[in-house]
Write a protein that holds these residues in place. Structure first.
Motif, mmCIF file in Angstrom:
data_model
loop_
_atom_site.group_PDB
_atom_site.id
_atom_site.type_symbol
_atom_site.label_atom_id
_atom_site.label_comp_id
_atom_site.label_asym_id
_atom_site.label_seq_id
_atom_site.Cartn_x
_atom_site.Cartn_y
_atom_site.Cartn_z
ATOM 1 N N ALA A 28 0.797 -1.206 0.389
ATOM 2 C CA ALA A 28 0.119 0.287 -0.042
ATOM 3 C C ALA A 28 0.815 1.135 0.072
ATOM 4 N N GLN A 29 0.314 2.098 -0.755
ATOM 5 C CA GLN A 29 1.036 3.654 -0.700
ATOM 6 C C GLN A 29 0.702 4.344 0.610
ATOM 7 N N ASP A 30 2.071 5.063 1.131
ATOM 8 C CA ASP A 30 1.730 5.633 2.438
ATOM 9 C C ASP A 30 1.134 7.294 2.095
ATOM 10 N N VAL A 31 -0.005 7.473 2.686
ATOM 11 C CA VAL A 31 -0.492 8.773 2.389
ATOM 12 C C VAL A 31 -0.580 9.361 3.611
ATOM 13 N N THR A 32 0.208 10.574 3.574
ATOM 14 C CA THR A 32 0.260 11.356 4.860
ATOM 15 C C THR A 32 -0.462 12.760 4.843
ATOM 16 N N PHE A 33 -0.851 13.155 6.093
ATOM 17 C CA PHE A 33 -1.391 14.106 6.535
ATOM 18 C C PHE A 33 -1.051 14.869 7.617
ATOM 19 N N THR A 34 -0.694 16.243 7.653
ATOM 20 C CA THR A 34 -0.264 16.730 8.915
ATOM 21 C C THR A 34 -1.214 17.735 9.348
ATOM 22 N N PRO A 35 -1.819 17.417 10.374
ATOM 23 C CA PRO A 35 -2.864 18.507 10.900
ATOM 24 C C PRO A 35 -2.229 19.812 11.421
ATOM 25 N N LEU A 36 -2.838 20.745 11.456
ATOM 26 C CA LEU A 36 -2.177 22.195 11.875
ATOM 27 C C LEU A 36 -2.234 22.065 13.308
ATOM 28 N N LYS A 37 -3.244 21.294 14.023
ATOM 29 C CA LYS A 37 -3.410 21.372 15.436
ATOM 30 C C LYS A 37 -2.634 20.003 16.094
ATOM 31 N N GLY A 38 -2.071 19.266 15.244
ATOM 32 C CA GLY A 38 -1.588 17.926 15.790
ATOM 33 C C GLY A 38 -0.013 17.759 15.941
ATOM 34 N N PRO A 39 0.306 16.942 16.810
ATOM 35 C CA PRO A 39 1.786 16.899 17.246
ATOM 36 C C PRO A 39 2.374 16.051 16.068
ATOM 37 N N SER A 40 1.858 15.247 15.265
ATOM 38 C CA SER A 40 2.687 14.456 14.336
ATOM 39 C C SER A 40 2.017 13.981 13.058
ATOM 40 N N VAL A 41 2.646 13.864 11.986
ATOM 41 C CA VAL A 41 2.220 13.318 10.685
ATOM 42 C C VAL A 41 1.377 12.174 10.866
ATOM 43 N N GLN A 42 0.145 12.090 10.182
ATOM 44 C CA GLN A 42 -1.055 10.832 10.317
ATOM 45 C C GLN A 42 -0.473 9.998 8.990
ATOM 46 N N HIS A 43 -0.475 8.953 9.057
ATOM 47 C CA HIS A 43 -0.218 7.860 8.112
ATOM 48 C C HIS A 43 -1.562 6.955 7.716
ATOM 49 N N LEU A 44 -1.874 7.063 6.481
ATOM 50 C CA LEU A 44 -3.070 6.526 5.953
ATOM 51 C C LEU A 44 -2.585 5.290 4.971
ATOM 52 N N LYS A 45 -3.241 4.408 4.959
ATOM 53 C CA LYS A 45 -3.165 3.290 3.816
ATOM 54 C C LYS A 45 -3.731 3.705 2.578
ATOM 55 N N GLY A 46 -2.978 4.109 1.512
ATOM 56 C CA GLY A 46 -3.422 4.464 0.275
ATOM 57 C C GLY A 46 -3.791 3.175 -0.848
ATOM 58 N N ALA A 47 -3.552 3.546 -2.222
ATOM 59 C CA ALA A 47 -3.714 2.507 -3.178
ATOM 60 C C ALA A 47 -2.476 1.473 -3.037
ATOM 61 N N VAL A 48 -2.816 0.339 -3.437
ATOM 62 C CA VAL A 48 -1.866 -0.835 -3.730
ATOM 63 C C VAL A 48 -1.328 -1.000 -4.840
ATOM 64 N N ASP A 49 0.151 -1.174 -4.785
ATOM 65 C CA ASP A 49 0.931 -1.314 -5.819
ATOM 66 C C ASP A 49 1.537 -2.806 -5.838
ATOM 67 N N ASN A 50 1.410 -3.632 -6.744
ATOM 68 C CA ASN A 50 1.770 -4.903 -6.848
ATOM 69 C C ASN A 50 3.315 -5.080 -7.116
ATOM 70 N N GLY A 51 4.016 -3.797 -7.657
ATOM 71 C CA GLY A 51 5.298 -3.694 -7.967
ATOM 72 C C GLY A 51 5.630 -4.013 -9.480
ATOM 73 N N MET A 52 6.926 -3.905 -9.638
ATOM 74 C CA MET A 52 7.667 -4.053 -10.844
ATOM 75 C C MET A 52 8.437 -5.511 -10.695
ATOM 76 N N LEU A 53 8.217 -6.414 -11.233
ATOM 77 C CA LEU A 53 8.842 -7.608 -10.887
ATOM 78 C C LEU A 53 10.180 -7.636 -12.161
ATOM 79 N N PRO A 54 11.391 -7.760 -11.363
ATOM 80 C CA PRO A 54 12.676 -7.750 -12.356
ATOM 81 C C PRO A 54 13.099 -9.207 -12.491
ATOM 82 N N ILE A 55 13.186 -9.504 -13.703
ATOM 83 C CA ILE A 55 13.752 -11.100 -13.852
ATOM 84 C C ILE A 55 15.000 -11.163 -14.578
ATOM 85 N N VAL A 56 15.933 -11.398 -13.810
ATOM 86 C CA VAL A 56 17.420 -11.398 -14.149
ATOM 87 C C VAL A 56 17.987 -12.608 -14.937
#
Length: 156
Positions: A46-74
Protein backbone atom coordinates in the motif's frame (compact mmCIF):
# COMPACT_ATOMS: atom_id res chain seq x y z
CA UNK A 1 9.75 -26.65 8.95
CA UNK A 2 9.05 -25.50 5.37
CA UNK A 3 11.73 -22.88 4.77
CA UNK A 4 14.27 -23.32 2.01
CA UNK A 5 16.17 -21.73 -0.83
CA UNK A 6 14.91 -20.29 -4.10
CA UNK A 7 16.71 -22.99 -6.12
CA UNK A 8 14.24 -24.78 -8.37
CA UNK A 9 11.85 -21.83 -8.71
CA UNK A 10 10.70 -20.88 -12.21
CA UNK A 11 9.14 -18.00 -14.12
CA UNK A 12 6.83 -18.17 -17.14
CA UNK A 13 5.34 -15.72 -19.63
CA UNK A 14 1.87 -16.18 -21.04
CA UNK A 15 -0.11 -14.53 -23.79
CA UNK A 16 -1.53 -11.04 -24.05
CA UNK A 17 -4.54 -11.00 -21.76
CA UNK A 18 -7.08 -8.74 -20.10
CA UNK A 19 -7.80 -11.34 -17.38
CA UNK A 20 -8.64 -9.95 -13.97
CA UNK A 21 -9.32 -13.21 -12.12
CA UNK A 22 -7.07 -16.00 -10.92
CA UNK A 23 -9.00 -18.84 -12.60
CA UNK A 24 -8.54 -17.31 -16.07
CA UNK A 25 -4.83 -16.69 -15.48
CA UNK A 26 -4.38 -20.28 -14.23
CA UNK A 27 -5.99 -21.64 -17.40
CA UNK A 28 -3.61 -19.92 -19.83
CA UNK A 29 -0.69 -21.56 -21.61
CA UNK A 30 2.74 -20.37 -20.45
CA UNK A 31 6.31 -20.60 -21.79
CA UNK A 32 9.09 -21.07 -19.23
CA UNK A 33 11.80 -18.40 -19.19
CA UNK A 34 15.19 -20.09 -19.27
CA UNK A 35 18.43 -19.32 -17.41
CA UNK A 36 16.76 -17.17 -14.75
CA UNK A 37 19.33 -16.11 -12.15
CA UNK A 38 17.06 -14.12 -9.86
CA UNK A 39 13.55 -12.80 -9.41
CA UNK A 40 13.39 -9.51 -7.54
CA UNK A 41 11.02 -8.34 -4.85
CA UNK A 42 7.34 -8.15 -5.82
CA UNK A 43 3.88 -8.24 -4.27
CA UNK A 44 1.24 -5.90 -2.90
CA UNK A 45 2.32 -2.82 -0.97
CA UNK A 46 0.00 0.00 0.00
CA UNK A 47 1.07 3.58 -0.66
CA UNK A 48 1.80 5.77 2.35
CA UNK A 49 -0.63 8.69 2.31
CA UNK A 50 0.27 11.37 4.83
CA UNK A 51 -1.61 14.22 6.45
CA UNK A 52 -0.22 16.79 8.83
CA UNK A 53 -2.91 18.46 10.96
CA UNK A 54 -2.32 22.07 11.98
CA UNK A 55 -3.24 21.25 15.58
CA UNK A 56 -1.58 17.86 15.70
CA UNK A 57 1.75 16.83 17.10
CA UNK A 58 2.63 14.39 14.34
CA UNK A 59 2.13 13.35 10.74
CA UNK A 60 -0.74 10.94 10.25
CA UNK A 61 -0.16 7.90 7.99
CA UNK A 62 -3.01 6.40 6.03
CA UNK A 63 -3.10 3.36 3.80
CA UNK A 64 -3.52 4.33 0.15
CA UNK A 65 -3.70 2.53 -3.18
CA UNK A 66 -1.97 -0.84 -3.51
CA UNK A 67 0.97 -1.28 -5.88
CA UNK A 68 1.77 -4.91 -6.80
CA UNK A 69 5.23 -3.87 -7.87
CA UNK A 70 7.62 -4.13 -10.76
CA UNK A 71 8.94 -7.66 -11.21
CA UNK A 72 12.62 -7.76 -12.22
CA UNK A 73 13.65 -11.02 -13.92
CA UNK A 74 17.43 -11.39 -14.39
CA UNK A 75 18.60 -14.04 -16.87
CA UNK A 76 21.81 -15.27 -18.41
CA UNK A 77 21.20 -13.87 -21.91
CA UNK A 78 20.14 -16.70 -24.23
CA UNK A 79 19.00 -15.45 -27.67
CA UNK A 80 17.63 -18.94 -28.46
CA UNK A 81 15.47 -19.36 -25.34
CA UNK A 82 11.75 -19.28 -26.19
CA UNK A 83 10.81 -17.55 -22.92
CA UNK A 84 13.41 -14.81 -23.32
CA UNK A 85 12.39 -14.33 -26.96
CA UNK A 86 8.76 -13.94 -25.86
CA UNK A 87 9.71 -11.44 -23.13
CA UNK A 88 11.81 -9.37 -25.54
CA UNK A 89 8.95 -9.31 -28.05
CA UNK A 90 6.52 -8.32 -25.28
CA UNK A 91 8.82 -5.46 -24.22
CA UNK A 92 8.41 -3.99 -27.70
CA UNK A 93 4.62 -3.70 -27.25
CA UNK A 94 2.24 -1.79 -24.98
CA UNK A 95 0.10 -4.85 -24.20
CA UNK A 96 -0.31 -6.69 -20.91
CA UNK A 97 0.95 -10.27 -20.62
CA UNK A 98 0.28 -13.06 -18.16
CA UNK A 99 3.15 -13.96 -15.82
CA UNK A 100 3.44 -17.04 -13.60
CA UNK A 101 6.03 -17.67 -10.87
CA UNK A 102 6.33 -21.09 -9.25
CA UNK A 103 8.42 -21.33 -6.09
CA UNK A 104 10.16 -24.52 -5.04
CA UNK A 105 8.80 -24.28 -1.49
CA UNK A 106 6.96 -27.56 -1.01
CA UNK A 107 7.58 -29.03 2.43
CA UNK A 108 7.87 -32.50 0.86
CA UNK A 109 7.22 -34.29 -2.43
CA UNK A 110 3.50 -34.63 -1.70
CA UNK A 111 2.85 -30.90 -1.32
CA UNK A 112 2.07 -28.20 -3.90
CA UNK A 113 4.34 -25.19 -4.47
CA UNK A 114 3.36 -21.55 -4.01
CA UNK A 115 2.33 -20.15 -7.38
CA UNK A 116 1.88 -16.48 -8.23
CA UNK A 117 -0.15 -15.24 -11.20
CA UNK A 118 0.03 -11.74 -12.57
CA UNK A 119 -0.72 -9.58 -15.56
CA UNK A 120 0.98 -6.47 -16.82
CA UNK A 121 3.18 -4.82 -19.44
CA UNK A 122 6.79 -5.82 -19.97
CA UNK A 123 8.68 -2.56 -19.56
CA UNK A 124 12.21 -3.50 -20.51
CA UNK A 125 14.62 -6.09 -21.88
CA UNK A 126 17.97 -4.52 -20.95
CA UNK A 127 21.35 -6.14 -21.61
CA UNK A 128 24.30 -6.17 -19.23
CA UNK A 129 27.46 -7.29 -21.01
CA UNK A 130 29.85 -6.69 -18.11
CA UNK A 131 33.51 -7.64 -18.30
CA UNK A 132 35.50 -10.47 -19.89
CA UNK A 133 34.77 -12.92 -17.04
CA UNK A 134 31.10 -11.99 -16.58
CA UNK A 135 28.08 -13.84 -17.86
CA UNK A 136 26.15 -11.64 -20.28
CA UNK A 137 22.79 -11.00 -18.66
CA UNK A 138 19.42 -9.59 -19.57
CA UNK A 139 17.00 -7.96 -17.15
CA UNK A 140 13.30 -7.87 -17.95
CA UNK A 141 10.92 -5.74 -15.87
CA UNK A 142 7.24 -6.64 -15.74
CA UNK A 143 4.66 -4.36 -14.13
CA UNK A 144 2.06 -6.25 -12.11
CA UNK A 145 -1.35 -4.64 -12.59
CA UNK A 146 -3.15 -7.82 -11.51
CA UNK A 147 -1.68 -10.16 -8.88
CA UNK A 148 -2.75 -13.39 -7.14
CA UNK A 149 -1.00 -15.84 -4.83
CA UNK A 150 -1.89 -19.51 -4.64
CA UNK A 151 -0.19 -20.62 -1.38
CA UNK A 152 1.73 -23.86 -0.98
CA UNK A 153 -0.52 -26.60 0.29
CA UNK A 154 0.28 -29.64 2.40
CA UNK A 155 -1.16 -32.78 0.86
CA UNK A 156 -1.52 -35.81 3.08
Amino acid sequence: MAIGTSEGSSVFIGPVTAATDQATLEGLTYVEIGSVESIGEFGPQAQDVTFTPLKGPSVQHLKGAVDNGMLPIVCARDPLDAGQIALAAAAATKYEYAIKIVLADEADANDTPTTFYGRGPIFSARNNVGGANDVTKRTFNAGLNVFFEEPSEAVA
